[in-house]
Design a protein around this motif. Structure first.
Motif, PDB file in Angstrom:
ATOM      1  N   LEU A 187      -0.079  -1.683  -3.562  1.00 48.53           N
ATOM      2  CA  LEU A 187      -1.395  -1.566  -2.923  1.00 48.53           C
ATOM      3  C   LEU A 187      -1.708  -2.648  -1.887  1.00 48.53           C
ATOM      4  CD1 LEU A 187      -3.854  -0.226  -5.662  1.00 48.53           C
ATOM      5  CD2 LEU A 187      -2.691   1.004  -3.826  1.00 48.53           C
ATOM      6  N   PRO A 188      -1.377  -3.922  -2.121  1.00 47.66           N
ATOM      7  CA  PRO A 188      -1.660  -4.917  -1.077  1.00 47.66           C
ATOM      8  C   PRO A 188      -1.002  -4.586   0.257  1.00 47.66           C
ATOM      9  CG  PRO A 188      -1.192  -6.020  -3.152  1.00 47.66           C
ATOM     10  CD  PRO A 188      -0.880  -4.570  -3.356  1.00 47.66           C
ATOM     11  N   SER A 189       0.124  -3.883   0.207  1.00 48.01           N
ATOM     12  CA  SER A 189       0.852  -3.532   1.430  1.00 48.01           C
ATOM     13  C   SER A 189       0.061  -2.593   2.327  1.00 48.01           C
ATOM     14  CB  SER A 189       2.192  -2.874   1.080  1.00 48.01           C
ATOM     15  OG  SER A 189       2.957  -3.688   0.225  1.00 48.01           O
ATOM     16  N   ILE A 190      -0.872  -1.826   1.735  1.00 46.50           N
ATOM     17  CA  ILE A 190      -1.660  -0.892   2.553  1.00 46.50           C
ATOM     18  C   ILE A 190      -3.090  -1.399   2.786  1.00 46.50           C
ATOM     19  CG2 ILE A 190      -0.250   1.072   1.822  1.00 46.50           C
ATOM     20  CD1 ILE A 190      -2.640   1.978   0.071  1.00 46.50           C
ATOM     21  N   GLY A 191      -3.335  -2.660   2.377  1.00 42.57           N
ATOM     22  CA  GLY A 191      -4.623  -3.263   2.680  1.00 42.57           C
ATOM     23  C   GLY A 191      -5.621  -3.298   1.551  1.00 42.57           C
ATOM     24  N   VAL A 192      -5.156  -3.154   0.308  1.00 45.73           N
ATOM     25  CA  VAL A 192      -6.042  -3.192  -0.852  1.00 45.73           C
ATOM     26  C   VAL A 192      -5.943  -4.564  -1.512  1.00 45.73           C
ATOM     27  CG1 VAL A 192      -6.623  -2.151  -3.073  1.00 45.73           C
ATOM     28  CG2 VAL A 192      -5.781  -0.714  -1.209  1.00 45.73           C
ATOM     29  N   ASP A 193      -7.073  -5.244  -1.641  1.00 50.18           N
ATOM     30  CA  ASP A 193      -7.118  -6.572  -2.227  1.00 50.18           C
ATOM     31  C   ASP A 193      -7.228  -6.435  -3.741  1.00 50.18           C
ATOM     32  OD1 ASP A 193      -7.414  -9.228  -2.775  1.00 50.18           O
ATOM     33  OD2 ASP A 193      -9.465  -9.402  -2.001  1.00 50.18           O
ATOM     34  N   VAL A 194      -6.113  -6.562  -4.446  1.00 49.90           N
ATOM     35  CA  VAL A 194      -6.092  -6.358  -5.891  1.00 49.90           C
ATOM     36  C   VAL A 194      -5.616  -7.613  -6.599  1.00 49.90           C
ATOM     37  CG1 VAL A 194      -3.783  -5.316  -5.798  1.00 49.90           C
ATOM     38  CG2 VAL A 194      -5.250  -4.879  -7.775  1.00 49.90           C
ATOM     39  N   GLU A 195      -6.261  -7.906  -7.730  1.00 49.41           N
ATOM     40  CA  GLU A 195      -5.882  -9.047  -8.556  1.00 49.41           C
ATOM     41  C   GLU A 195      -5.783  -8.583 -10.005  1.00 49.41           C
ATOM     42  OE1 GLU A 195      -7.549 -13.486  -9.886  1.00 49.41           O
ATOM     43  OE2 GLU A 195      -8.648 -12.273  -8.409  1.00 49.41           O
ATOM     44  N   ILE A 196      -4.705  -8.970 -10.691  1.00 54.60           N
ATOM     45  CA  ILE A 196      -4.556  -8.648 -12.107  1.00 54.60           C
ATOM     46  C   ILE A 196      -5.215  -9.761 -12.904  1.00 54.60           C
ATOM     47  CG2 ILE A 196      -2.967  -8.005 -13.952  1.00 54.60           C
ATOM     48  CD1 ILE A 196      -2.820  -6.144 -11.562  1.00 54.60           C
TER      49      ILE A 196
ATOM     50  N   LYS B  50      -8.989   3.154   7.036  1.00 48.71           N
ATOM     51  CA  LYS B  50      -8.525   1.792   7.329  1.00 48.71           C
ATOM     52  C   LYS B  50      -7.227   1.445   6.596  1.00 48.71           C
ATOM     53  CE  LYS B  50     -13.206  -0.007   8.051  1.00 48.71           C
ATOM     54  NZ  LYS B  50     -14.298  -0.805   7.431  1.00 48.71           N
ATOM     55  N   LEU B  51      -6.887   2.221   5.585  1.00 48.53           N
ATOM     56  CA  LEU B  51      -5.678   1.933   4.809  1.00 48.53           C
ATOM     57  C   LEU B  51      -4.437   2.058   5.681  1.00 48.53           C
ATOM     58  CD1 LEU B  51      -6.565   3.887   1.539  1.00 48.53           C
ATOM     59  CD2 LEU B  51      -6.648   1.406   1.885  1.00 48.53           C
ATOM     60  N   GLY B  52      -3.495   1.140   5.487  1.00 54.71           N
ATOM     61  CA  GLY B  52      -2.284   1.132   6.291  1.00 54.71           C
ATOM     62  C   GLY B  52      -1.128   1.847   5.609  1.00 54.71           C
ATOM     63  N   GLU B  53       0.075   1.521   6.032  1.00 55.25           N
ATOM     64  CA  GLU B  53       1.289   2.126   5.479  1.00 55.25           C
ATOM     65  C   GLU B  53       2.181   1.038   4.896  1.00 55.25           C
ATOM     66  OE1 GLU B  53       3.168   4.329   8.572  1.00 55.25           O
ATOM     67  OE2 GLU B  53       1.580   5.839   8.701  1.00 55.25           O
ATOM     68  N   ILE B  54       2.977   1.415   3.921  1.00 56.31           N
ATOM     69  CA  ILE B  54       3.877   0.465   3.293  1.00 56.31           C
ATOM     70  C   ILE B  54       5.236   0.467   3.985  1.00 56.31           C
ATOM     71  CG2 ILE B  54       4.715   2.133   1.565  1.00 56.31           C
ATOM     72  CD1 ILE B  54       4.840  -0.217  -0.425  1.00 56.31           C
ATOM     73  N   ASP B  55       5.799  -0.727   4.134  1.00 52.32           N
ATOM     74  CA  ASP B  55       7.171  -0.905   4.607  1.00 52.32           C
ATOM     75  C   ASP B  55       7.893  -1.697   3.524  1.00 52.32           C
ATOM     76  OD1 ASP B  55       9.573  -1.520   5.744  1.00 52.32           O
ATOM     77  OD2 ASP B  55       8.754  -2.421   7.569  1.00 52.32           O
ATOM     78  N   PRO B  56       8.547  -0.995   2.590  1.00 50.32           N
ATOM     79  CA  PRO B  56       9.095  -1.674   1.420  1.00 50.32           C
ATOM     80  C   PRO B  56      10.013  -2.854   1.738  1.00 50.32           C
ATOM     81  CG  PRO B  56       9.162   0.692   1.090  1.00 50.32           C
ATOM     82  CD  PRO B  56       8.767   0.469   2.519  1.00 50.32           C
ATOM     83  N   GLU B  57      10.866  -2.709   2.753  1.00 50.54           N
ATOM     84  CA  GLU B  57      11.828  -3.776   3.052  1.00 50.54           C
ATOM     85  C   GLU B  57      11.136  -5.086   3.416  1.00 50.54           C
ATOM     86  OE1 GLU B  57      15.019  -3.761   2.682  1.00 50.54           O
ATOM     87  OE2 GLU B  57      15.358  -1.631   2.247  1.00 50.54           O
ATOM     88  N   SER B  58      10.001  -4.995   4.103  1.00 50.07           N
ATOM     89  CA  SER B  58       9.303  -6.221   4.503  1.00 50.07           C
ATOM     90  C   SER B  58       8.135  -6.561   3.572  1.00 50.07           C
ATOM     91  CB  SER B  58       8.789  -6.094   5.947  1.00 50.07           C
ATOM     92  OG  SER B  58       7.879  -5.008   6.057  1.00 50.07           O
TER      93      SER B  58
ATOM     94  N   ILE C  17       7.702  -5.551   0.102  1.00 49.92           N
ATOM     95  CA  ILE C  17       8.028  -5.807  -1.312  1.00 49.92           C
ATOM     96  C   ILE C  17       9.542  -6.020  -1.497  1.00 49.92           C
ATOM     97  CG2 ILE C  17       6.036  -4.702  -2.399  1.00 49.92           C
ATOM     98  CD1 ILE C  17       7.886  -2.170  -2.628  1.00 49.92           C
ATOM     99  N   PRO C  18      10.159  -6.889  -0.711  1.00 47.15           N
ATOM    100  CA  PRO C  18      11.605  -7.092  -0.834  1.00 47.15           C
ATOM    101  C   PRO C  18      12.025  -7.581  -2.219  1.00 47.15           C
ATOM    102  CG  PRO C  18      10.618  -8.870   0.427  1.00 47.15           C
ATOM    103  CD  PRO C  18       9.557  -7.820   0.258  1.00 47.15           C
ATOM    104  N   TYR C  19      11.137  -8.304  -2.889  1.00 46.63           N
ATOM    105  CA  TYR C  19      11.439  -8.839  -4.219  1.00 46.63           C
ATOM    106  C   TYR C  19      11.650  -7.718  -5.237  1.00 46.63           C
ATOM    107  CZ  TYR C  19       6.377  -8.138  -4.276  1.00 46.63           C
ATOM    108  OH  TYR C  19       5.123  -7.599  -4.140  1.00 46.63           O
ATOM    109  N   VAL C  20      10.924  -6.604  -5.092  1.00 45.55           N
ATOM    110  CA  VAL C  20      11.118  -5.455  -5.981  1.00 45.55           C
ATOM    111  C   VAL C  20      12.505  -4.854  -5.759  1.00 45.55           C
ATOM    112  CG1 VAL C  20      10.361  -3.114  -6.555  1.00 45.55           C
ATOM    113  CG2 VAL C  20       8.666  -4.910  -6.154  1.00 45.55           C
TER     114      VAL C  20
END
Length: 353
Positions: free
Chosen positions: A83-92, A112-120, A122-125
């Protein structure tokens, strides 16, 4: 993948409805809260910090495979991860769960929501998946994502909810905004899951944890088309696709209609009942996790009953009807896994004679 043992593909074959020499088993939330090793890690690191360190995250993911002998691993991460990748401010937040400071309230919020680019983004996943599947696991790794309804419920409610009133009100009152949100979340889900598969995940589970809040007709109109699009798009990846939700037994036949491979059941619907409803695809489930706190004799009896139902036809995977919770003794899961393997090997061998 380590070469000390032959790769165990029993889970994958069961997903495809093929014959297996034992019923495969894994447990939702098998990695984490009930394990003392994990609790020790959590004293030093947050969930966010664990998932951002591939070596550590891989260790948490593979630990239950080594301890319990299960037939599949599931990646340790949270459904909120993309979710942060598309512009959602989330905290666990501890003791609460995901909290979102900028909840969706209008069509303009959705746009306003964006798009995810996994390689850039969430590379850690992806690095964790690569590490597990190329070096550490002898069983399939399950990747996963939250379904659009469940993700939307957090995004609209601003956090966990007991009744999803804001979510359903938005769905009914703002259909254009709702379907735009569903499309954006479907795009995110497809890109995210395909990146997990490319990195090495051998199966995918979609968690629609809270969709049971909807009735059948609302599900068919507001949700099913987007799920159809997700699963249809994922078919080209040629990996098993699993669907699971809680309190959604009334939707099991709707899921069965989707182009997926495995229908996951919570503990409210028996395997025999599901098959009597016309479910012919592989079924996964569904011991009530609360039973894990009962005496062993009770656990064994309940597990045996579920296994006897599951083994009436090929295409069955043992799991819990929801996730492992913190007070479950890991020794119980180890013993249960051994029982499932031994009991079903004997039963299947006798059946083939």
């Amino acid at each position: 993948m380590t070469d000390t043992k032959q790769f165990n593909d029993t889970f994958l074959r069961a997903c495809r409805g093929e014959k297996t020499d034992h019923v495969p088993v894994w447990y939702m939330r098998q990695a984490g809260r009930s394990q003392p090793e994990y609790r020790a890690i959590k004293e030093k690191y947050s969930l966010f910090e664990i998932t951002h360190q591939p070596e550590l995250c891989a260790y948490v993911t593979r630990l239950p495979v080594e301890q319990y002998g299960v037939d599949a691993a599931i990646l340790y991460k949270d459904i909120m991860t993309p979710l942060p990748s598309i512009g959602v401010d989330v905290e666990i937040k501890s003791g609460i769960g995901p909290v979102i400071d900028n909840p969706i309230r209008s069509l303009s919020d959705v746009e306003k929501l964006g798009e995810i680019d996994p390689e850039s983004d969430i590379p850690y996943v992806l690095d964790t998946i690569k590490l597990l599947t190329t070096e550490q696991l002898n069983v399939p790794l399950i990747g996963f994502a939250g379904a659009p309804f469940t993700m939307a419920s957090y995004m609209i409610e601003g956090g966990p909810s007991k009744n999803y009133n804001k979510t359903k009100a938005f769905m009914y009152a703002e259909p254009k905004a709702w379907f735009t949100l569903m499309d954006k979340l479907a795009d995110m889900t497809i890109i995210y899951l395909k990146a997990q598969i490319k990195a090495g995940a051998k199966a995918i589970q979609i968690f629609d944890s809270w969709v049971g809040a909807l009735n059948e007709s609302d599900y068919r109109y507001f949700i099913k088309p987007v799920m159809e699009r997700i699963f249809t798009s994922m078919k080209e990846e040629n990996v098993p696709m699993i669907m699971f939700g809680v309190g959604a037994s009334h939707l099991a036949h709707e899921w069965h209609d989707l182009p997926l491979d495995v229908v996951g059941l919570d503990w409210r619907l028996q395997v025999d009942q599901a098959r009597s409803m016309g479910l012919t695809k592989t079924i996964m489930g569904n011991l009530d996790p609360a039973i894990l706190l009962a005496p062993w004799e009770v656990i064994e009896e309940r597990a045996k009953n579920i296994l006897d139902q599951g083994m009436k036809q090929d295409g069955y995977i043992f799991n819990l009807g929801h996730g492992v919770f913190p007070s479950v003794n890991p020794d119980v899961l180890r013993k249960l896994t051994g029982f499932i393997h031994d009991y079903t090997k004997t039963a299947k061998r006798a059946k083939s004679i």
